[in-house]
Every structure is written in C-alpha cells, then in structure tokens.
Design an enzyme around this catalytic site. Sequence first.
Site, PDB file in Angstrom:
ATOM      1  N   ASP A 144      -2.510 -12.375   5.714  1.00 18.06           N
ATOM      2  CA  ASP A 144      -3.690 -12.829   6.489  1.00 18.06           C
ATOM      3  C   ASP A 144      -4.542 -12.658   5.833  1.00 18.06           C
ATOM      4  OD1 ASP A 144      -4.717 -13.788   9.067  1.00 18.06           O
ATOM      5  OD2 ASP A 144      -5.105 -12.218   9.102  1.00 18.06           O
ATOM      6  N   ASP A 202      -6.845 -15.947   3.507  1.00 20.95           N
ATOM      7  CA  ASP A 202      -8.744 -16.366   2.925  1.00 20.95           C
ATOM      8  C   ASP A 202      -9.363 -15.493   2.462  1.00 20.95           C
ATOM      9  OD1 ASP A 202      -7.734 -16.877   6.037  1.00 20.95           O
ATOM     10  OD2 ASP A 202      -9.939 -15.525   6.695  1.00 20.95           O
ATOM     11  N   LYS A 215       0.978  -1.407   0.266  1.00 14.12           N
ATOM     12  CA  LYS A 215       0.187   0.026  -0.065  1.00 14.12           C
ATOM     13  C   LYS A 215       0.910   1.182   0.304  1.00 14.12           C
ATOM     14  CE  LYS A 215      -3.594   1.645   0.649  1.00 14.12           C
ATOM     15  NZ  LYS A 215      -4.583   1.628  -0.331  1.00 14.12           N
ATOM     16  N   ASP A 231      -5.218  -3.359  -2.275  1.00  6.66           N
ATOM     17  CA  ASP A 231      -6.898  -3.085  -2.591  1.00  6.66           C
ATOM     18  C   ASP A 231      -6.966  -3.727  -3.964  1.00  6.66           C
ATOM     19  OD1 ASP A 231      -5.939  -1.123  -3.207  1.00  6.66           O
ATOM     20  OD2 ASP A 231      -7.313   0.477  -2.349  1.00  6.66           O
TER      21      ASP A 231
HETATM   22  C1  IPM Z   1      -3.812 -17.440  10.141  1.00  6.10           C
HETATM   23  C2  IPM Z   1      -4.315 -17.193  11.420  1.00  6.10           C
HETATM   24  C3  IPM Z   1      -3.657 -16.846  12.526  1.00  6.10           C
HETATM   25  C4  IPM Z   1      -3.207 -15.212  11.980  1.00  6.10           C
HETATM   26  C5  IPM Z   1      -4.797 -15.915  13.233  1.00  6.10           C
HETATM   27  C6  IPM Z   1      -5.552 -17.874  14.524  1.00  6.10           C
HETATM   28  C7  IPM Z   1      -3.523 -15.497  14.494  1.00  6.10           C
HETATM   29  O1  IPM Z   1      -5.870 -15.908  11.262  1.00  6.10           O
HETATM   30  O2  IPM Z   1      -2.541 -18.160  10.106  1.00  6.10           O
HETATM   31  O3  IPM Z   1      -3.783 -16.517   9.092  1.00  6.10           O
HETATM   32  O4  IPM Z   1      -3.650 -14.024  12.147  1.00  6.10           O
HETATM   33  O5  IPM Z   1      -2.273 -15.362  11.486  1.00  6.10           O
HETATM   34 MN    MN Z   2      -5.614 -15.740   8.683  1.00  2.00          MN
END
Ligand code: IPM
Ligand code: MN
Length: 353
Positions: free
Chosen positions: A243, A247, A187, A219
């Site tokens: 992180d 996801d 960013k 973004d």
């Molecule tokens: C991940 C998880 C962890 C992170 C949490 C559980 C602390 O979300 O491994 O991605 O944020 O790194």
């Molecule tokens: Mn995570």
Amino acid sequence: MDFKIAVLPGDGIGPEISVQGVDVMSAICEKFGHNVEYQYALCGADAIDKVGDPFPEDTFKTCLWADAVLFSAVGDPKFDNNPNAKVRPEQGLLAMRKQLGLYANIRPVETFDCLLHMSPLRKELVEGADFVCIRELTGGMYFGEKLEGDDRAYDTNAYTREEVERILRVAYSYARRRRKHLTVVDKANVLASSRLWRKVAQQMAPEYPDVTTDFMYVDNAAMRMIQDPRFFDVMVTENTFGDILTDEGSVISGSMGLLPSASTGEKTPVFEPIHGSWPQAKGKNIANPLAQILSVAMLFEYFDLLEEGALIRKAVNASLDANVRTPEIQVPGGATYGTREVGAWIVDYIRKA
Ligand code: IPM
Ligand code: MN
C-alpha cells in the site's frame, strides 16, 4: 467475447471517472465486435448512506454475476476524522477484496515520456523506469486479529505459508514474462511474518532458475525506489508495505491520476485506479480519468485481448501528446480540459482508429 461488467462508481470523483471508463470500454467493444452488458452497484460511503453497508450483499452478487468489476474509488471526509465511526467506506473495499478472494494486486509503475518533467524526481533518474509491484491483498495487518480499546489497540500481521506461496507464484510468473528480476520486499530483520516470507521465497527460488531473486528490507526499498527506480522489475510484498510503496511509486509517474491496477485471485477480478476518491474535487470535472481508462486496458489484457488493450494505451498516449490533459498535468498555457473532455477525446480517437 460477451462481457458482463459490474460497475462500482463509489464516492468522490469515482462516479465521474467511472463514466469515462465505461465509455472507453463500450467504444472498444463496438470497434472489436464484443458484446458488453453493465450492471451498476453501490459501494463505499454512497452505499452506507443508501443502505447502511459499504459492500452490500446485492453488490457482492452483482460482482459474482460479472466477468470483471470496474471499480472507481471509495472514501468520504465525514468518516476520516471520526475514529468512532461504526462503519467506514474503506471497509467496503476490503470486504470486496476478501469476499472475491482477490489476493494479488498488480500495480504497474510506468513513466510517460512527455510527463517526465512532472515527476519531482530528476528526469534522468526516472526516465525508463518500468516496474510492477505485486501487492498481497487479502492478508496481513489489514485482516489480522485486531483489538480496538480505549487505552490499548493492536493489529496483527499474520501470514500463512500458503498465502505467501501463492502470491510469490504470481510474482514469479510476471518476472518470467518481463526482465526476470524479482525483488522480495520485507522487514525480516525485525518481523516474524517477514521471516516466513523470506523463508518461503528462498525455498521457491530454485524452481525459477531463470529469474534472479533478491531480497530487500522495506525501508531500504522505499529509498531505492526514488534513488534508482530502474533497479526494479517485479517487486512483491505484503499488503501494508505494498500500500505504502505504490503511493510512493505514483510519484515516479508524475501523478496519482495515471496509475491503474488489477486485483485478481479466486473470483471475479477487479480493475481500479490506485488513487482514492479525492473528495475535494468531486463534481468539479477536474479529476484525471486516465488511471480509470488504463484500468480498462488492464481488463482487456487480463482476458488476453491485447490489441484492445494496446489501442487504449495508444489513445491515452495520443491524448497526452496532444496536450489534452486535466489541469494537474497540463503544460503551462495549455488549454483547459476536464474529466469529460479528456474521456471524450480518447473515445473519439478509438472510434476513428
Ligand atoms: C489502496 C487504498 C486502500 C488500501 C484503502 C482505501 C483501504 O489506499 O487501494 O491502496 O489501503 O488498500
Ligand atoms: Mn493505498
């Protein structure tokens, strides 16, 4: 090879998927003539309840004893809605990463042909998507100076040149072994820390003339990942952005339960699913063990035992093709298989292979 493995089952569905990972590890070792010895250790909420510390010294010692750590998940709802909790399960995971110097988190995002329809994204968009996110894991906001007051709070997103350079080296080495395309996600239009990342990457890029380096704001990267995931080959980014983006990446695969990861750096490497502890499913035998089992494949591959890794991947693909799947990815009308049944099917496949 003689393997010493630290097993950290943790919380929620962790213990259930851990068993499946260990069984697959043992089956592969038996088949390929490796010796394996396990030591179990506490972490997360389980460790807080039992010894008052989410990453106890004994667990650290067990990790140092081991060649690799097979980690499952930590987290418990009794801490989630209590911002005043003095100690949280997640701190155990962060302590483990920091104390083992695991600065490089490798999170591959792959698709499985037979699950393409599971992705909320259109099949023609996700088909063939195959990239790796290299997430910096021991710096940034997670570990920077913090203030937690009643009326004011902050987290500091600090990075040093050295931290940026070493993670970029890891990313370039992956890019070299893959399609030679590295995207640095930052960013830099707003954050000073990101401008350091960009400067260091621009200085290093000429050392890797065979790799195309490009830069993308986070973004925009979040958008591009779902618009055109095939654009990416290797993506490298700081702790917090990584992180969030990983996801998002799991959606491309169709289920959080499918993606493994490896955390590597200075001391013992850790292999773990990217998903969390899914407390609602605890003890129900419904959690998908595949991310944990694929973490075992990454473990063998880390030690250059490629045939071992390949057999695990083949077994996983075969289980999917045979519709031996946990409920969240089962086809309509398909038989019911739980965590244990999927794991046992894969172990059986490996034994017979
Ligand atoms: C991940 C998880 C962890 C992170 C949490 C559980 C602390 O979300 O491994 O991605 O944020 O790194
Ligand atoms: Mn995570």
